[in-house]
Design an enzyme around this catalytic site. Sequence first.
Site, short mmCIF file in Angstrom:
data_model
loop_
_atom_site.label_atom_id
_atom_site.label_comp_id
_atom_site.label_asym_id
_atom_site.label_seq_id
_atom_site.Cartn_x
_atom_site.Cartn_y
_atom_site.Cartn_z
N PHE A 223 0.85 -0.99 0.06
CA PHE A 223 -0.19 -0.17 0.10
C PHE A 223 0.94 1.16 0.06
O PHE A 223 1.58 1.62 0.93
CB PHE A 223 -0.86 0.03 1.19
CG PHE A 223 -1.79 1.19 1.08
CD1 PHE A 223 -3.21 1.06 0.67
CD2 PHE A 223 -1.36 2.40 1.79
CE1 PHE A 223 -4.14 2.18 0.62
CE2 PHE A 223 -2.27 3.53 1.83
CZ PHE A 223 -3.70 3.45 1.17
N ASP A 332 9.24 3.30 1.99
CA ASP A 332 7.81 3.94 2.35
C ASP A 332 7.88 3.74 3.74
O ASP A 332 7.49 2.64 4.21
CB ASP A 332 6.90 3.39 1.46
CG ASP A 332 5.69 3.95 1.83
OD1 ASP A 332 5.44 4.81 2.76
OD2 ASP A 332 4.55 3.71 1.12
N LYS A 363 2.01 10.49 8.59
CA LYS A 363 1.55 9.71 9.78
C LYS A 363 2.05 10.55 11.14
O LYS A 363 1.73 11.65 11.13
CB LYS A 363 1.58 8.42 9.82
CG LYS A 363 0.94 7.62 8.61
CD LYS A 363 -0.35 7.35 8.63
CE LYS A 363 -0.98 6.50 7.95
NZ LYS A 363 -2.49 6.40 7.96
N THR A 387 1.35 24.01 -4.60
CA THR A 387 0.96 25.20 -3.96
C THR A 387 1.63 25.45 -2.57
O THR A 387 2.30 26.23 -2.30
CB THR A 387 -0.59 25.79 -4.12
OG1 THR A 387 -0.89 25.72 -5.11
CG2 THR A 387 -0.70 26.97 -3.50
#
Length: 506
Positions: A223, A332, A363, A387
Amino acid sequence: MAQLCGGGVTPAINFGRLCLKQWWKSGSICQNIYIRNVSSLVVGEPDGPSVKTSIPGPKSKQLLDELSAIQQTGSVQLFVDYDRSIGNYIADVDGNVLLDVYTQISSLPLGYNHPDLLKLLDNPFNVKAIVNRPALGVFPGSDWPKKVKNILLDVAPKGLSHVTTMMCGSCSNENAFKNIFIWYRKTQRGENIDFTEDERSSCMINQSPGSPPLSILSFKGAFHGRTLGALSTTHSKYIHKIDVPAFDWPIASFPEYKYPLEEHKSENEAEDRRCLAEVEDRITEYNKHGKNVAGVIVEPIQAEGGDNAASPEFFQQLQRICKKYGCAFFVDEVQTGGGPTGKMWCHEHFNLDSPPDIVSFSKKMQLGGYYMKEEFSPSQPYRVFNTWMGDPGKLLLLQGVLSVIKRDSLLSVVQKSGEKLLNGLYDLQKEFPALLFAARGRGTFLAISCTSTKLRDDLVNRLKQKGIQSGGCGEYSIRIRPALIFQTQHAEIFLDQFRQVLRETK
């Protein structure tokens, strides 16, 4: 410790510690509270959970009806009273207080309403950093370079000198892929070769050579996010992916170990070799067909996919394969980073030959982003840009979090609490072998498997009725994701209530 019963007073259960039982009724529901002779890391934290209504209760159901009229709410479990939530305990709008071992999908490092974080807003300068949210890629504040260096780089994985801030885990991985592709093409062109006119024009219509057919290898069960590019590397649940176009990128098997690990050493070593051979096969296959693998992305522990772990040797060999084929090695750490495994970064457990090329985070780190080696930083502006490029307000929170981690030695707390939890899970799977197996994890980043999906979902639901907020992962695992302030007494509460739920399982 809250306990639902059918009414009336029942004998106290002896849990081997000082307890005080108080009873009251709300309809036909009554409650136990166990008061312990222990100190909490958060002043004002309850001594245990308390459950007054079914969960979700009537107020949560009413709010759910209101929200359902305007958006999809199938994932909503309950509505939270964030004013009353504190420390390791989450309070809902119906007055229930639950021990939270899930912590907003593992994203609350210090639990709810930690006083050190609340104090940050007493400083008017900090309030202005939130009110005047800048476009960091264009108009950063005067203190931004110092904060990035003193906060983010102070806890950077060893050997990674550069960092890009983002908003969340998905967009962090998404943009890190761009860094990998840019780096890969730069190595192909050579350092001083500029873009050709053909590249400039062809990329504008999504054609090669400007839009090259490069790929990222990922693993079954992985994931890495739900945004469009990251979704092509996510393989945990079909509901995330169905109906959405995906890149033709290689996928390899992640090790599926037999437990207990100490009893299946040779089988699991063979599983490592099988999966690593598959990685090489996929890389050579895609390279041969002109879809060169620019990078490999992997979680230290596959979280959403079922808390699937692999050995340090697997990760060491995977990194060597990446170097052999000229691929970026991308770890990751969105879920595992920030301390829940007992180290700041889970890959520190693996004794790698050298640092990963890129490490993403979010997280528990409060804002998203990724660390990288200098050569992965683009030479030209605007190549990785949006942005906001992160949020100075979230960096202030991270500064407070890191200060508490250091002051209260929270990584040691995690190690101690994690040992208590894991040993307790080992005991439970021995006591209930027909229900549970494969307790596993590092620190308090833990999971245990159930013998069916139906059983897992039932246990998670009944734990909630006992005052424990937990969660599932994969097809049949219960995952534990407490805050870093989770102590051994909290572990005892969880294990006691889990045992009671298991005893009541028919």
